[in-house]
Design an enzyme around this catalytic site. Structure first.
Site, short mmCIF file in Angstrom:
data_model
loop_
_atom_site.label_atom_id
_atom_site.label_comp_id
_atom_site.label_asym_id
_atom_site.label_seq_id
_atom_site.Cartn_x
_atom_site.Cartn_y
_atom_site.Cartn_z
N ASP A 405 0.86 -1.18 0.00
CA ASP A 405 0.00 0.00 0.00
C ASP A 405 0.90 1.23 0.00
OD1 ASP A 405 -1.73 2.11 0.59
OD2 ASP A 405 -2.96 0.92 1.96
N HIS A 406 0.84 2.00 -1.08
CA HIS A 406 1.76 3.14 -1.21
C HIS A 406 1.46 4.24 -0.20
CE1 HIS A 406 5.11 4.75 -3.29
NE2 HIS A 406 4.85 4.16 -4.46
N ARG A 407 0.35 4.14 0.51
CA ARG A 407 0.04 5.15 1.53
C ARG A 407 0.87 4.96 2.79
NH1 ARG A 407 -6.31 4.14 1.98
NH2 ARG A 407 -5.44 2.01 2.03
#
Length: 435
Positions: A405-407
């Site tokens: 998850d790039h968050r």
């Protein structure tokens, strides 16, 4: 004086609101012990056996195999307070109740063997009638029909046939598949009617096979769809020389003691990597706009079963050694194939290890197991040309991938995690630093 108690489908936990009856474990007239399983149901999480908290004689069952019931719907009625003959000829008092109404709770004693009891009239109980060819509760006009199996219902439903218009040719008017097929053959064709009714949406056209997205399959579909909608994922991968890891495993297993699985060694590497890069052992609270990081690793892993792909969870994987991890992977895999995983064993993961190499593939870009933030994928380990020690050699090579998850982190963190995993695969001695 006997008292008739109604046992309803209990709260199955984990937010589950319904279950499908897979198999009845008792018949009407059976004597059941307290906390004896009476029905096997399939939820969106797993197959579970539901124990009844009452001991007595089963006087009615509600629902056919294949029927979906909501939580709180009646399952069976039990006449308690009767005195039924025991195995030694004495009488047993069955007025007790455990009071347990949740799946997984019950007494520690083994349930008594199922026995048939001659059914006597019970005060307050309605007379029994035939349901599915067996004694049951009286049928209301919109109640259950005497149908031999859920397949018969499905065949009729798919072809828009009202079963209430049929007369069954089986015992006690039981509607058989042959009855439905005969009715379909005798039905007028669309060309013979003035105004043919529109084709039902569920009708199967030639060449089509329809599989309902319900139960476990439906839950997986919903979860994967949600993951795709909500998680901005990215994937990075690297090839690694697993020759030394395979040699280390062989040495461990020739030294005696329980066998160590390759998955257990990869899990041990995984937990060591998460200790260095804890950002990936987290989840995103979208409502609060916060990243929630965990101080424990509940490691999920993918297991293929006859009912589809499931992801059991190894609790506190970070605190387990290779032997403990091997044993737990084996236990959960066997439970998954038997359909006996509990909802608690299928939820609560913080990170997933996906060994898709067992399917004979090298790489993949999997969908993250929502609400987790990352998944490590491991391809098959195969001999390949590899530069080792400055010379070309044949080595055991594996492709590793990380979907994240790039968050929760940027590419630098993800790359650092994956590179550390690859280093441990190539040089297992790196793990000695964390032991």
């Amino acid at each position: 004086m006997a008292q008739v108690l109604e046992f309803k489908l209990p709260d199955l936990g984990e937010g589950l609101t319904e279950a499908e009856i897979v198999r009845w474990l008792v018949e009407i007239g059976d004597v059941v012990a307290i906390d004896q399983p009476v029905v096997e149901v399939e939820t969106a999480k797993a197959m579970v056996e539901v124990p009844c908290p009452y001991g007595g004689v089963v006087t009615a069952r509600f629902g056919e195999e294949g029927t979906e019931l909501p939580v709180g719907a009646p399952l069976i009625t039990v006449a308690v307070g009767e005195r039924a003959p025991s195995g030694g000829g004495a009488e047993e008092d069955r007025t007790e109740s455990s009071g347990n109404v949740l799946v997984g709770y019950g007494t520690s004693e083994a349930p008594a063997r199922r026995r048939r009891a001659r059914q006597e009239p019970v005060a307050g109980a309605a007379p029994a009638t035939a349901v599915n060819g067996r004694a049951g509760v009286p049928e209301a006009e919109d109640g259950p029909l005497p149908v031999i199996s859920p397949l018969v219902r499905r065949l009729a439903r798919q072809n828009g046939l009202d079963l209430r218009e049929l007369t069954g040719s089986g015992p006690d008017g039981l509607i058989l598949r042959a009855d439905v097929e005969y009715a379909l053959r005798a039905a007028p064709r669309p060309a013979e009617t003035a105004a043919p009714a529109p084709r039902p949406a569920a009708t199967v056209a030639p060449g089509e096979i329809r599989t309902p997205l319900k139960g476990m399959r439906g839950a997986v579909a919903d979860k994967l769809s949600r993951s795709r909608r909500e998680i901005p994922d990215a994937t990075c991968w690297v090839d690694a020389d697993a020759t030394e890891l395979m040699r280390a495993r062989t040495a461990m297993n020739t030294a005696g003691g329980p066998k160590i699985s390759l998955l257990a060694l990869l899990a041990r590497i995984c937990t060591a990597a998460l200790a260095r890069f804890p950002e990936l052992n987290s989840t995103v609270d979208a409502q609060a706009r916060e990243v929630v990081q965990f101080d424990h690793v509940h490691l999920g892993f993918a297991a293929q079963t006859d009912r589809g792909l499931v992801a059991p969870v190894v609790r506190d994987a970070h605190a387990r050694d290779a032997e403990s991890l091997s044993a737990e992977f084996t236990r959960l895999t066997e439970a998954g194939r038997a359909g006996t995983l509990t909802p608690g064993e299928l939820t609560g993961g913080t990170f997933t290890l996906n060994n898709y190499g067992v399917f004979g593939v090298d790489g993949s870009t999997p969908i993250i197991n929502h609400p987790e933030a990352a998944m490590l994928g491991v391809g098959r380990i195969v001999p390949k040309p590899w530069v080792h020690g400055g010379e070309l050699a044949v080595r055991q090579v594996v492709q590793l991938s990380l979907t994240f998850d790039h968050r929760v982190c940027d590419g630098g963190t993800a790359g650092g995690f994956l590179r550390y995993v690859a280093d441990c695969v190539e040089q297992p001695a790196v793990l000695l630093r964390t032991l």
